[in-house]
Design a protein around this motif. Structure first.
Motif, short mmCIF file in Angstrom:
data_model
loop_
_atom_site.label_atom_id
_atom_site.label_comp_id
_atom_site.label_asym_id
_atom_site.label_seq_id
_atom_site.Cartn_x
_atom_site.Cartn_y
_atom_site.Cartn_z
N LEU A 29 0.83 -1.21 0.00
CA LEU A 29 0.00 0.00 0.00
C LEU A 29 0.86 1.25 0.00
N THR A 30 0.55 2.18 -0.91
CA THR A 30 1.22 3.47 -0.86
C THR A 30 0.45 4.36 0.10
N ILE A 31 1.11 5.45 0.51
CA ILE A 31 0.42 6.36 1.43
C ILE A 31 -0.73 7.07 0.72
N ALA A 32 -0.70 7.09 -0.63
CA ALA A 32 -1.84 7.64 -1.36
C ALA A 32 -3.02 6.66 -1.30
N ASP A 33 -2.73 5.35 -1.43
CA ASP A 33 -3.78 4.33 -1.30
C ASP A 33 -4.45 4.44 0.07
N LEU A 34 -3.62 4.66 1.08
CA LEU A 34 -4.12 4.70 2.45
C LEU A 34 -4.92 5.95 2.76
N GLY A 35 -4.68 7.02 1.97
CA GLY A 35 -5.33 8.28 2.29
C GLY A 35 -4.54 9.06 3.33
N VAL A 36 -3.31 8.60 3.61
CA VAL A 36 -2.44 9.29 4.58
C VAL A 36 -1.87 10.57 3.95
N LEU A 37 -1.63 10.51 2.64
CA LEU A 37 -1.12 11.68 1.93
C LEU A 37 -2.29 12.63 1.68
N ARG A 38 -2.24 13.81 2.30
CA ARG A 38 -3.38 14.72 2.22
C ARG A 38 -3.19 15.84 1.21
N LYS A 104 -6.65 -6.78 0.20
CA LYS A 104 -7.31 -8.06 0.11
C LYS A 104 -6.42 -9.08 -0.61
N ALA A 105 -5.81 -8.63 -1.72
CA ALA A 105 -4.92 -9.50 -2.48
C ALA A 105 -3.71 -9.89 -1.65
N TYR A 106 -3.34 -9.05 -0.70
CA TYR A 106 -2.21 -9.28 0.19
C TYR A 106 -2.61 -10.22 1.32
N GLY A 107 -3.91 -10.54 1.42
CA GLY A 107 -4.39 -11.46 2.45
C GLY A 107 -4.80 -10.78 3.74
N VAL A 108 -4.95 -9.45 3.68
CA VAL A 108 -5.39 -8.69 4.86
C VAL A 108 -6.78 -8.17 4.57
N ALA A 109 -7.72 -8.43 5.51
CA ALA A 109 -9.08 -7.94 5.31
C ALA A 109 -9.08 -6.42 5.37
N PRO A 110 -9.58 -5.75 4.31
CA PRO A 110 -9.59 -4.29 4.33
C PRO A 110 -10.63 -3.76 5.30
#
Ligand code: ZN
Length: 166
Positions: A29-38, A104-110
């Motif tokens: 996950l990039t910080i843009a994917d996460l929404g951390v980058l504002r 999800k593809a990484y195996g972590v429930a979003p």
């Protein structure tokens, strides 16, 4: 030759550099994917980036801020500034759809969007990222990192991580 740099071009370059930084705990996950980058602003060639941690005191944030500075310096921006913005607080709704799919593809429930979050007897039901079953149980509030909880699917019997920061 002095080229007049288009300001929006510069901002886009700075944004792309900052947006390429990944979460050290979940490297898909990039910080843009996460929404951390504002926010990324360029004034007189100086970049200022605003980030919002997934939760206050998140130990990954110092590392993320440093990675952003390095990424910007590699792009030729000198002395970039990274600012942490705590308000409004980050919510899982800021995570992009692409980010949820990658998790999800990484195996972590979003994380479930707050708007569609379903609760059963006050306990949130998390879907198994492997088989999609909702017949799951919480094993531990603390998974492999502080941002994840450990769950197990009763249908396919696989344990999985749930991204729980909010
Ligand atoms: Zn399952």
């Amino acid at each position: 030759m002095v080229a007049l740099q288009d300001k929006s071009d510069l901002r886009q370059r700075a944004w792309n550099a900052a947006a390429s930084v990944v979460d050290p705990e979940i490297p898909v996950l990039t910080i843009a994917d996460l929404g951390v980058l504002r926010e990324v602003a360029v004034n007189d060639g100086h970049v200022e980036v605003a980030i919002t941690p997934t939760y206050s005191g998140c130990p990954a944030m110092n590392m993320i801020a440093l990675e952003i500075e390095l990424a910007l310096e590699r792009e030729g921006f000198r002395k970039p500034k990274v600012r942490t913005v705590l308000s409004p607080a980050w919510t899982t709704d800021w995570m992009s759809e692409e980010g949820r799919q990658k998790l999800k593809a990484y195996g972590v429930a979003p994380p479930e969007p707050a708007s569609s979050r379903r609760a059963l007897f006050g306990v949130q039901q998390i879907k198994c990222p492997q088989c999609g079953s909702e017949n799951t149980e919480l094993l531990s509030e603390f998974g492999s990192t502080s941002c994840k909880a450990l769950w197990r699917c009763r249908s396919c019997r696989e344990p999985f991580d749930y991204f729980k920061c909010h």
